[in-house]
Design a protein around this motif. Structure first.
Motif, PDB file in Angstrom:
ATOM      1  N   GLU A  23       0.898  -1.279  -0.266  1.00 41.09           N
ATOM      2  CA  GLU A  23       0.034  -0.158  -0.119  1.00 41.09           C
ATOM      3  C   GLU A  23       0.934   1.324  -0.073  1.00 41.09           C
ATOM      4  OE1 GLU A  23      -3.355   2.840   0.547  1.00 41.09           O
ATOM      5  OE2 GLU A  23      -3.305   0.524  -0.068  1.00 41.09           O
ATOM      6  N   ARG A  24       1.722   1.091   0.738  1.00 40.98           N
ATOM      7  CA  ARG A  24       2.868   2.396   0.678  1.00 40.98           C
ATOM      8  C   ARG A  24       3.679   2.567  -0.467  1.00 40.98           C
ATOM      9  NH1 ARG A  24       2.851   0.258   6.156  1.00 40.98           N
ATOM     10  NH2 ARG A  24       4.474  -0.625   5.778  1.00 40.98           N
ATOM     11  N   ALA A  25       4.085   1.458  -1.063  1.00 36.44           N
ATOM     12  CA  ALA A  25       4.926   1.442  -1.949  1.00 36.44           C
ATOM     13  C   ALA A  25       3.874   2.127  -3.410  1.00 36.44           C
ATOM     14  CB  ALA A  25       5.267   0.043  -2.674  1.00 36.44           C
ATOM     15  N   MET A  26       2.551   1.742  -3.321  1.00 37.77           N
ATOM     16  CA  MET A  26       1.599   2.217  -4.436  1.00 37.77           C
ATOM     17  C   MET A  26       1.474   3.786  -4.082  1.00 37.77           C
ATOM     18  SD  MET A  26      -2.549   1.731  -4.469  1.00 37.77           S
ATOM     19  CE  MET A  26      -2.582   2.844  -2.990  1.00 37.77           C
ATOM     20  N   ARG A  27       1.623   4.378  -3.004  1.00 35.16           N
ATOM     21  CA  ARG A  27       1.425   5.691  -2.909  1.00 35.16           C
ATOM     22  C   ARG A  27       2.571   6.521  -2.994  1.00 35.16           C
ATOM     23  NH1 ARG A  27      -2.542   7.608   1.126  1.00 35.16           N
ATOM     24  NH2 ARG A  27      -4.022   5.830   1.423  1.00 35.16           N
ATOM     25  N   VAL A  28       3.808   5.986  -3.031  1.00 37.35           N
ATOM     26  CA  VAL A  28       4.859   6.540  -3.762  1.00 37.35           C
ATOM     27  C   VAL A  28       5.123   6.573  -5.232  1.00 37.35           C
ATOM     28  CG1 VAL A  28       7.515   6.120  -3.731  1.00 37.35           C
ATOM     29  CG2 VAL A  28       6.291   5.695  -1.696  1.00 37.35           C
TER      30      VAL A  28
ATOM     31  N   GLY B 182      10.590   8.543 -10.848  1.00 31.87           N
ATOM     32  CA  GLY B 182      10.583   9.598  -9.722  1.00 31.87           C
ATOM     33  C   GLY B 182      10.856   8.781  -8.408  1.00 31.87           C
ATOM     34  N   ALA B 183      10.292   7.289  -8.329  1.00 30.30           N
ATOM     35  CA  ALA B 183      10.408   6.869  -7.163  1.00 30.30           C
ATOM     36  C   ALA B 183      11.836   5.787  -7.058  1.00 30.30           C
ATOM     37  CB  ALA B 183       9.036   5.838  -7.087  1.00 30.30           C
ATOM     38  N   SER B 184      12.604   6.162  -6.356  1.00 26.40           N
ATOM     39  CA  SER B 184      13.943   5.513  -6.192  1.00 26.40           C
ATOM     40  C   SER B 184      13.625   4.470  -5.289  1.00 26.40           C
ATOM     41  CB  SER B 184      14.984   6.628  -5.469  1.00 26.40           C
ATOM     42  OG  SER B 184      14.746   6.771  -4.289  1.00 26.40           O
ATOM     43  N   LEU B 185      14.712   3.445  -5.153  1.00 27.34           N
ATOM     44  CA  LEU B 185      14.506   2.230  -4.485  1.00 27.34           C
ATOM     45  C   LEU B 185      14.606   2.683  -3.046  1.00 27.34           C
ATOM     46  CD1 LEU B 185      16.566  -0.501  -6.279  1.00 27.34           C
ATOM     47  CD2 LEU B 185      14.185  -0.406  -5.821  1.00 27.34           C
ATOM     48  N   THR B 186      15.435   3.632  -2.853  1.00 27.64           N
ATOM     49  CA  THR B 186      15.568   4.438  -1.364  1.00 27.64           C
ATOM     50  C   THR B 186      14.233   5.008  -0.808  1.00 27.64           C
ATOM     51  OG1 THR B 186      17.901   4.852  -1.823  1.00 27.64           O
ATOM     52  CG2 THR B 186      16.673   6.042   0.090  1.00 27.64           C
ATOM     53  N   ASP B 187      13.481   5.487  -1.693  1.00 27.71           N
ATOM     54  CA  ASP B 187      12.060   6.416  -1.663  1.00 27.71           C
ATOM     55  C   ASP B 187      11.269   5.094  -1.033  1.00 27.71           C
ATOM     56  OD1 ASP B 187      12.909   8.797  -1.903  1.00 27.71           O
ATOM     57  OD2 ASP B 187      12.339   8.735  -4.155  1.00 27.71           O
ATOM     58  N   LEU B 188      11.204   3.975  -2.129  1.00 24.03           N
ATOM     59  CA  LEU B 188      10.405   2.910  -1.745  1.00 24.03           C
ATOM     60  C   LEU B 188      10.608   2.021  -0.396  1.00 24.03           C
ATOM     61  CD1 LEU B 188      10.466   1.777  -5.482  1.00 24.03           C
ATOM     62  CD2 LEU B 188       8.348   2.437  -4.222  1.00 24.03           C
ATOM     63  N   THR B 189      11.796   1.696  -0.181  1.00 17.73           N
ATOM     64  CA  THR B 189      11.930   0.961   0.817  1.00 17.73           C
ATOM     65  C   THR B 189      11.858   1.635   2.319  1.00 17.73           C
ATOM     66  OG1 THR B 189      14.417   1.323   0.739  1.00 17.73           O
ATOM     67  CG2 THR B 189      13.521  -0.738  -0.363  1.00 17.73           C
TER      68      THR B 189
ATOM     69  N   ASP C 215      10.248  -3.201 -11.297  1.00 21.97           N
ATOM     70  CA  ASP C 215       9.268  -3.352 -12.427  1.00 21.97           C
ATOM     71  C   ASP C 215       8.202  -4.344 -11.651  1.00 21.97           C
ATOM     72  OD1 ASP C 215      10.652  -1.841 -14.113  1.00 21.97           O
ATOM     73  OD2 ASP C 215      11.287  -3.583 -15.486  1.00 21.97           O
ATOM     74  N   GLU C 216       8.582  -5.316 -10.934  1.00 15.62           N
ATOM     75  CA  GLU C 216       7.364  -6.395 -10.518  1.00 15.62           C
ATOM     76  C   GLU C 216       6.773  -5.571  -9.482  1.00 15.62           C
ATOM     77  OE1 GLU C 216       9.481 -10.668 -11.116  1.00 15.62           O
ATOM     78  OE2 GLU C 216      10.433  -9.304  -9.515  1.00 15.62           O
ATOM     79  N   LEU C 217       7.547  -4.949  -8.549  1.00 12.45           N
ATOM     80  CA  LEU C 217       6.682  -4.045  -7.514  1.00 12.45           C
ATOM     81  C   LEU C 217       5.887  -2.938  -8.091  1.00 12.45           C
ATOM     82  CD1 LEU C 217       6.448  -3.227  -4.393  1.00 12.45           C
ATOM     83  CD2 LEU C 217       8.220  -1.790  -4.722  1.00 12.45           C
ATOM     84  N   PHE C 218       6.204  -2.477  -9.107  1.00 13.04           N
ATOM     85  CA  PHE C 218       5.304  -1.370  -9.849  1.00 13.04           C
ATOM     86  C   PHE C 218       4.097  -2.083 -10.270  1.00 13.04           C
ATOM     87  CE2 PHE C 218       3.796   0.946 -13.435  1.00 13.04           C
ATOM     88  CZ  PHE C 218       3.380   2.239 -12.576  1.00 13.04           C
ATOM     89  N   ARG C 219       4.060  -3.409 -10.888  1.00 15.72           N
ATOM     90  CA  ARG C 219       2.909  -4.086 -11.502  1.00 15.72           C
ATOM     91  C   ARG C 219       1.927  -4.389 -10.127  1.00 15.72           C
ATOM     92  NH1 ARG C 219       3.285  -5.680 -16.664  1.00 15.72           N
ATOM     93  NH2 ARG C 219       5.373  -5.251 -17.811  1.00 15.72           N
ATOM     94  N   LYS C 220       2.740  -4.989  -9.160  1.00 19.51           N
ATOM     95  CA  LYS C 220       1.966  -5.083  -7.890  1.00 19.51           C
ATOM     96  C   LYS C 220       0.977  -4.121  -7.534  1.00 19.51           C
ATOM     97  CE  LYS C 220       4.380  -9.599  -6.373  1.00 19.51           C
ATOM     98  NZ  LYS C 220       5.387  -9.895  -7.651  1.00 19.51           N
ATOM     99  N   ALA C 221       1.750  -2.958  -7.247  1.00 19.07           N
ATOM    100  CA  ALA C 221       1.206  -1.686  -6.882  1.00 19.07           C
ATOM    101  C   ALA C 221       0.050  -1.316  -7.836  1.00 19.07           C
ATOM    102  CB  ALA C 221       2.120  -0.611  -7.004  1.00 19.07           C
ATOM    103  N   LEU C 222       0.127  -1.559  -9.157  1.00 21.35           N
ATOM    104  CA  LEU C 222      -0.706  -1.105 -10.121  1.00 21.35           C
ATOM    105  C   LEU C 222      -1.963  -1.929  -9.954  1.00 21.35           C
ATOM    106  CD1 LEU C 222      -1.630   0.755 -12.361  1.00 21.35           C
ATOM    107  CD2 LEU C 222      -0.493  -0.855 -14.075  1.00 21.35           C
ATOM    108  N   GLU C 223      -1.799  -3.121  -9.529  1.00 23.35           N
ATOM    109  CA  GLU C 223      -2.739  -3.839  -9.453  1.00 23.35           C
ATOM    110  C   GLU C 223      -3.768  -3.939  -8.099  1.00 23.35           C
ATOM    111  OE1 GLU C 223      -1.387  -8.155  -8.934  1.00 23.35           O
ATOM    112  OE2 GLU C 223      -0.688  -8.219 -11.326  1.00 23.35           O
ATOM    113  N   ARG C 224      -2.814  -3.449  -7.225  1.00 26.66           N
ATOM    114  CA  ARG C 224      -3.728  -2.682  -5.894  1.00 26.66           C
ATOM    115  C   ARG C 224      -4.404  -1.580  -6.221  1.00 26.66           C
ATOM    116  NH1 ARG C 224      -3.120  -4.234  -0.600  1.00 26.66           N
ATOM    117  NH2 ARG C 224      -3.802  -2.533   0.907  1.00 26.66           N
ATOM    118  N   TYR C 225      -3.651  -0.591  -6.973  1.00 22.49           N
ATOM    119  CA  TYR C 225      -4.444   0.543  -7.088  1.00 22.49           C
ATOM    120  C   TYR C 225      -5.762   0.194  -7.974  1.00 22.49           C
ATOM    121  CZ  TYR C 225      -5.403   5.341  -9.338  1.00 22.49           C
ATOM    122  OH  TYR C 225      -5.889   6.237  -9.696  1.00 22.49           O
TER     123      TYR C 225
END
Length: 202
Positions: A22-27, A35-42, A60-70
């Motif tokens: 959920e927090r990754a999705m918001r980032v 714009g979302a760096s790995l440091t920002d995300l973690t 990339d995989e995290l982004f796809r999962k975040a998009l699914e959650r969105y």
């Protein structure tokens, strides 16, 4: 002598994976893919990079999962709109939902699906392609719903379902871009209302 046993391989992760996603999705929503760096995300997720890779894969995989959650969360209005009884009600719910989702006070402004990869270079190609496919799928679902409306006599026989679907998506995308620029929900709802004034009569 008692032998110390190692922890079982399948032991639970030491963090809330659902909350972290959920927090990754918001980032991603606020900063876009590049714009979302790995440091920002973690940092936002409250985990290490090692834990992120183990639980969600690469960026990339995290982004796809975040998009699914969105899609299942803030953007769920789109799926609900398709279940409205008439094509006009579908369009009204779709644009109204876009205006509300883009201006939620507890979330970033705009739409993850629009802003996520608006300005990305070659490293963000996978994210851009994922979002293009995401938007195209929404257009296809609207097209099918409007084709059904034509077949049922809810829309005039000469209506082009594909054009109508792209029109709605274009207006919804514009609403999201305006929301990201600070336009209020009331003003965006007025835009949605104007866009529907010339809806094809049955």
């Amino acid at each position: 002598m008692e032998i110390q046993r190692k922890a079982p391989i399948g032991r639970p992760r030491g963090f809330d994976a659902d909350g972290a996603l959920e927090r990754a999705m918001r980032v991603f929503w606020e900063q876009g893919y590049e714009g979302a760096s790995l440091t920002d995300l973690t940092k936002a997720m409250g985990i290490t990079r090692t834990s992120m890779y183990a639980a969600f894969g690469n960026k990339d995989e995290l982004f796809r999962k975040a998009l699914e959650r969105y899609t299942e969360g803030p953007a769920a209005y789109a799926a609900r709109a398709l279940r409205e009884p008439t094509a006009e009600q579908v369009a009204t719910a779709f644009l109204g939902g876009s205006a509300r989702a883009s201006t939620r006070p507890d979330c970033p402004a705009g739409c993850l699906g629009v802003q996520g990869a608006l300005a990305v270079g070659d490293p963000g190609r996978n994210a851009r392609d994922a979002l293009t496919a995401w938007r195209n799928e929404a257009i296809a679902l609207l097209h099918d719903r409007f084709r059904q409306a034509v077949d049922e006599g809810d829309l005039p026989a000469e209506t082009d379902p594909g054009l109508l679907a792209r029109y709605l998506m274009t207006v919804a995308n514009g609403i999201a871009v305006q929301a990201a620029g600070g336009t209020s929900r009331d003003d965006l709802q007025q835009v949605a209302d104007v866009a529907l004034r010339n809806w094809p009569p049955a």
